[in-house]
Design a protein around this motif. Structure first.
Motif, PDB file in Angstrom:
ATOM      1  N   LYS A  59       2.083   1.671  -3.451  1.00 56.02           N
ATOM      2  CA  LYS A  59       1.010   1.927  -4.419  1.00 56.02           C
ATOM      3  C   LYS A  59       0.474   3.354  -4.302  1.00 56.02           C
ATOM      4  N   TYR A  60       0.326   3.819  -3.066  1.00 53.61           N
ATOM      5  CA  TYR A  60      -0.291   5.139  -2.881  1.00 53.61           C
ATOM      6  C   TYR A  60       0.738   6.275  -2.743  1.00 53.61           C
ATOM      7  N   LEU A  72      -6.446  -4.013   4.188  1.00 50.26           N
ATOM      8  CA  LEU A  72      -6.399  -3.481   5.555  1.00 50.26           C
ATOM      9  C   LEU A  72      -7.400  -4.200   6.459  1.00 50.26           C
ATOM     10  N   ASN A 113       0.838  -1.213   0.000  1.00 47.03           N
ATOM     11  CA  ASN A 113       0.000   0.000   0.000  1.00 47.03           C
ATOM     12  C   ASN A 113       0.867   1.255   0.000  1.00 47.03           C
ATOM     13  N   ARG A 123     -12.801   1.583   0.087  1.00 40.54           N
ATOM     14  CA  ARG A 123     -11.720   2.260  -0.619  1.00 40.54           C
ATOM     15  C   ARG A 123     -12.054   3.751  -0.616  1.00 40.54           C
ATOM     16  N   LEU A 180      -8.912  -4.036  -4.154  1.00 41.42           N
ATOM     17  CA  LEU A 180     -10.221  -4.591  -3.790  1.00 41.42           C
ATOM     18  C   LEU A 180     -10.753  -4.046  -2.461  1.00 41.42           C
ATOM     19  N   GLY A 181      -9.903  -3.333  -1.749  1.00 41.64           N
ATOM     20  CA  GLY A 181     -10.352  -2.786  -0.457  1.00 41.64           C
ATOM     21  C   GLY A 181     -10.465  -3.837   0.630  1.00 41.64           C
ATOM     22  N   ASP A 222       4.980   6.287   4.711  1.00 38.71           N
ATOM     23  CA  ASP A 222       5.222   6.618   3.299  1.00 38.71           C
ATOM     24  C   ASP A 222       5.081   8.119   3.094  1.00 38.71           C
TER      25      ASP A 222
HETATM   26  P1  ADP Z   1      -6.815  -1.559  -1.541  1.00 38.40           P
HETATM   27  O1  ADP Z   1      -5.454  -0.939  -1.425  1.00 38.40           O
HETATM   28  O2  ADP Z   1      -6.800  -2.853  -2.257  1.00 38.40           O
HETATM   29  O3  ADP Z   1      -7.839  -0.638  -2.077  1.00 38.40           O
HETATM   30  P2  ADP Z   1      -6.745  -1.721   1.353  1.00 38.40           P
HETATM   31  O4  ADP Z   1      -7.700  -2.363   2.289  1.00 38.40           O
HETATM   32  O5  ADP Z   1      -5.325  -2.134   1.446  1.00 38.40           O
HETATM   33  O6  ADP Z   1      -7.324  -1.950  -0.093  1.00 38.40           O
HETATM   34  O7  ADP Z   1      -6.836  -0.163   1.582  1.00 38.40           O
HETATM   35  C1  ADP Z   1      -8.090   0.451   1.693  1.00 38.40           C
HETATM   36  C2  ADP Z   1      -8.033   1.892   1.218  1.00 38.40           C
HETATM   37  O8  ADP Z   1      -7.226   2.666   2.124  1.00 38.40           O
HETATM   38  C3  ADP Z   1      -7.366   2.068  -0.118  1.00 38.40           C
HETATM   39  O9  ADP Z   1      -8.297   1.918  -1.151  1.00 38.40           O
HETATM   40  C4  ADP Z   1      -6.822   3.473  -0.045  1.00 38.40           C
HETATM   41  O10 ADP Z   1      -7.827   4.385  -0.400  1.00 38.40           O
HETATM   42  C5  ADP Z   1      -6.491   3.655   1.420  1.00 38.40           C
HETATM   43  N1  ADP Z   1      -5.061   3.440   1.736  1.00 38.40           N
HETATM   44  C6  ADP Z   1      -4.499   2.322   2.238  1.00 38.40           C
HETATM   45  N2  ADP Z   1      -3.175   2.492   2.442  1.00 38.40           N
HETATM   46  C7  ADP Z   1      -2.909   3.762   2.060  1.00 38.40           C
HETATM   47  C8  ADP Z   1      -1.691   4.543   2.018  1.00 38.40           C
HETATM   48  N3  ADP Z   1      -0.517   4.060   2.418  1.00 38.40           N
HETATM   49  N4  ADP Z   1      -1.799   5.814   1.552  1.00 38.40           N
HETATM   50  C9  ADP Z   1      -2.982   6.319   1.140  1.00 38.40           C
HETATM   51  N5  ADP Z   1      -4.151   5.630   1.159  1.00 38.40           N
HETATM   52  C10 ADP Z   1      -4.102   4.361   1.600  1.00 38.40           C
END
Ligand code: ADP
Length: 489
Positions: A392-393, A451, A389, A436, A447-448, A417
């Motif tokens: 990715k973000y 976490l 994550n 998400r 897929l949300g 991050d």
């Molecule tokens: P996914 O990444 O597959 O959408 P997650 O359950 O890992 O699902 O994360 C849920 C949501 O939390 C993500 O869709 C994103 O919007 C937000 N998120 C998670 N980690 C981060 C991060 N490091 N920085 C910004 N947003 C994040």
């Protein structure tokens, strides 16, 4: 008897708007005839009744104005004045006596009319208000009865004062008006297997705290044995001075919604299971193929195959996540507890993740020097998820910092991050299933559920997971874990 009392009691008739003419007419006329007869035949002193007549007529006018409105009051005034004129006539008053008699009748008549109008008007206004209020109550009652949710309204003493039909249809129990709502029966209907502290029922809570108690879910078994899921909330009803006068409880039947969710979970479970089996075979065959092609010395084909392998790994981890979600829902996520070296596990997790990304440098800070009792591979799964994550973000950054520290019997890990961050208002939902952040979900695939699984893994091991972030300022995800079973308990 009670009917007679009701008929003559003006208070009991408040709000009725049924004004009689005959009752005041006959009562006053009969009284005056009897009084006159008494004066002539028994007392033999025709003038002795004057004070009594003025007294009784005043009482009658007040009484009938209040009982029968302006119409009743004026009827009584007319019969009284007629009686006075009759007396003046039959007693053959003349001269000054006649003059003073006529003056008295005029003054009394005007006074009586005034009294009858004021009291009669007051009575009719009260009736109108009571009527309007009753209309409103009827309208509200009709709406409450037709609502698709169960509604129970309790007074400040916790007794049911209004219950709609849906309540019985949902709970399978009848709640009679006046019953005490923290009583055994209703409470048991809500909480199937748990003994309940009566002071903690939602209605009680709303009444005592003056606050809205929102959406608690219960699984209950109805009297007829049917399992139902309900969601219950309660809110206090305050009067103009902010005092609690009642509370309303709303009961939603969410059985269908729950069944749909179960079907969906089952489908996800079956589908991911069916996908995993052929994928494992594909993975096996590509590995064999990789070796054969390497032996043949075809570099381009080896590169393509390595890439294919990476995509297969991604697919397999997605399917693994879906399987985990359905296991969590079914309460079947298994944990293998062992004692492991936390620093080593963290180092290995980072090292095995780093090759997947060339752009980002994963920096590790701190160490714990602790052995931890927990599920090593599940904890690794959380770290991998937080790292992927973090990358990715953070499309415009090039590093992620993982720090670890121990405070007594607890270990805390932070994954920081420097990416897009998360608005404060969205943070409370992050660990929910399929959640998400909407504004960015088009830009980043996912897929949300990562976490959600991570929080389940950490919570089940007795720890906590949380986030600190600001939009545009990057995010830090934390989790802590107890080092031993003793601490966890
Ligand atoms: P996914 O990444 O597959 O959408 P997650 O359950 O890992 O699902 O994360 C849920 C949501 O939390 C993500 O869709 C994103 O919007 C937000 N998120 C998670 N980690 C981060 C991060 N490091 N920085 C910004 N947003 C994040």
């Amino acid at each position: 008897m009670s009917k007679i009392l009701w008929y003559v009691n003006p208070l009991a008739r408040l709000g009725l708007r049924r004004y009689s003419f005959w009752f005041p007419f006959f009562t006053t006329v009969t009284t005056y005839i009897l009084t006159d007869m008494y004066a002539y035949q028994i007392a033999h002193a025709p003038d002795s009744i004057a004070a009594f007549v003025i007294f009784i007529s005043t009482i009658y006018i007040i009484y009938f104005s209040f009982r029968d409105g302006i119409r009743g009051g004026i009827t009584a005034v007319l019969t009284t004045v007629s009686f006075f004129i009759y007396i003046i006539y039959t007693r053959q008053y003349s001269g000054a006596r006649l003059q003073s008699g006529v003056n008295t009748v005029i003054i009394l008549g005007v006074l009586y009319l005034f009294l009858a109008s004021i009291i009669g008007w007051l009575k009719q206004t009260i009736d109108m208000f009571i009527d309007q209020e009753a209309d409103q109550r009827r309208r509200l009652e009709a709406i409450i009865q037709q609502l698709p949710v169960g509604v129970i309204i309790a007074n400040s003493a916790g007794q049911a004062v209004q219950v709609n039909q849906r309540v019985e249809a949902i709970l399978g129990v009848k709640i009679p008006l006046g019953s005490q709502l923290h009583g055994e029966r209703v409470v048991n209907a809500y909480e199937r297997d748990k003994p309940v502290d009566p002071t903690k029922t939602l209605l009680e809570k709303a009444l005592s705290t003056k606050k809205v108690v929102t959406g608690k879910e219960y699984a209950i078994k109805r009297g007829d044995g049917k399992p139902v899921y309900i969601q219950v909330s309660a809110s206090p009803i305050l009067n103009g001075e902010g005092k609690v006068i009642a509370a309303a409880q709303i009961i939603y039947d969410i059985t269908q919604q729950k069944q749909m969710e179960q079907l969906k979970d089952e489908f996800i479970g079956i589908a991911s299971h069916e996908l995993k089996t052929p994928l494992t075979s594909i993975k096996g065959y590509t590995q064999i193929l990789e070796r054969i092609i390497q032996d043949m010395g075809n570099e381009k084909a080896t590169q393509y195959l390595a890439r294919t392998n990476r995509y297969i790994d991604r697919l397999s981890s997605l399917i693994g996540d879906l399987l985990d979600v359905s296991r969590i829902q079914a309460g079947k996520l298994e944990f293998n507890y062992e004692e492991y070296d936390f620093d080593r596990m963290l180092k290995e997790s980072i090292e095995s993740f780093q090759p997947f990304t060339e752009k980002y440098k994963i920096i590790k800070k701190g160490s714990t020097k602790k052995k931890v009792h927990g599920d090593r591979s599940r904890t690794e799964q959380v770290i991998t998820n937080l790292l992927s994550n973090a990358i990715k973000y953070s499309p415009d950054s090039d590093k992620v910092v993982v720090s670890v520290r121990n405070g007594g019997d607890w270990i805390t890990v932070a994954v920081r991050d420097f990416g897009i961050g998360i608005p404060k208002s969205k943070q409370k939902n992050l660990f929910k299933r399929f959640y998400r952040v909407e504004d960015i979900s088009q830009k980043f695939s996912g897929l949300g559920i990562g976490l959600y699984i991570s929080s389940e893994i950490i919570n089940r091991q007795g720890g906590k997971i949380w986030v600190e972030s600001d939009e545009g300022q990057g995010s830090t995800f934390y989790f802590n874990l107890p080092i031993s079973r003793k601490v966890r308990a």
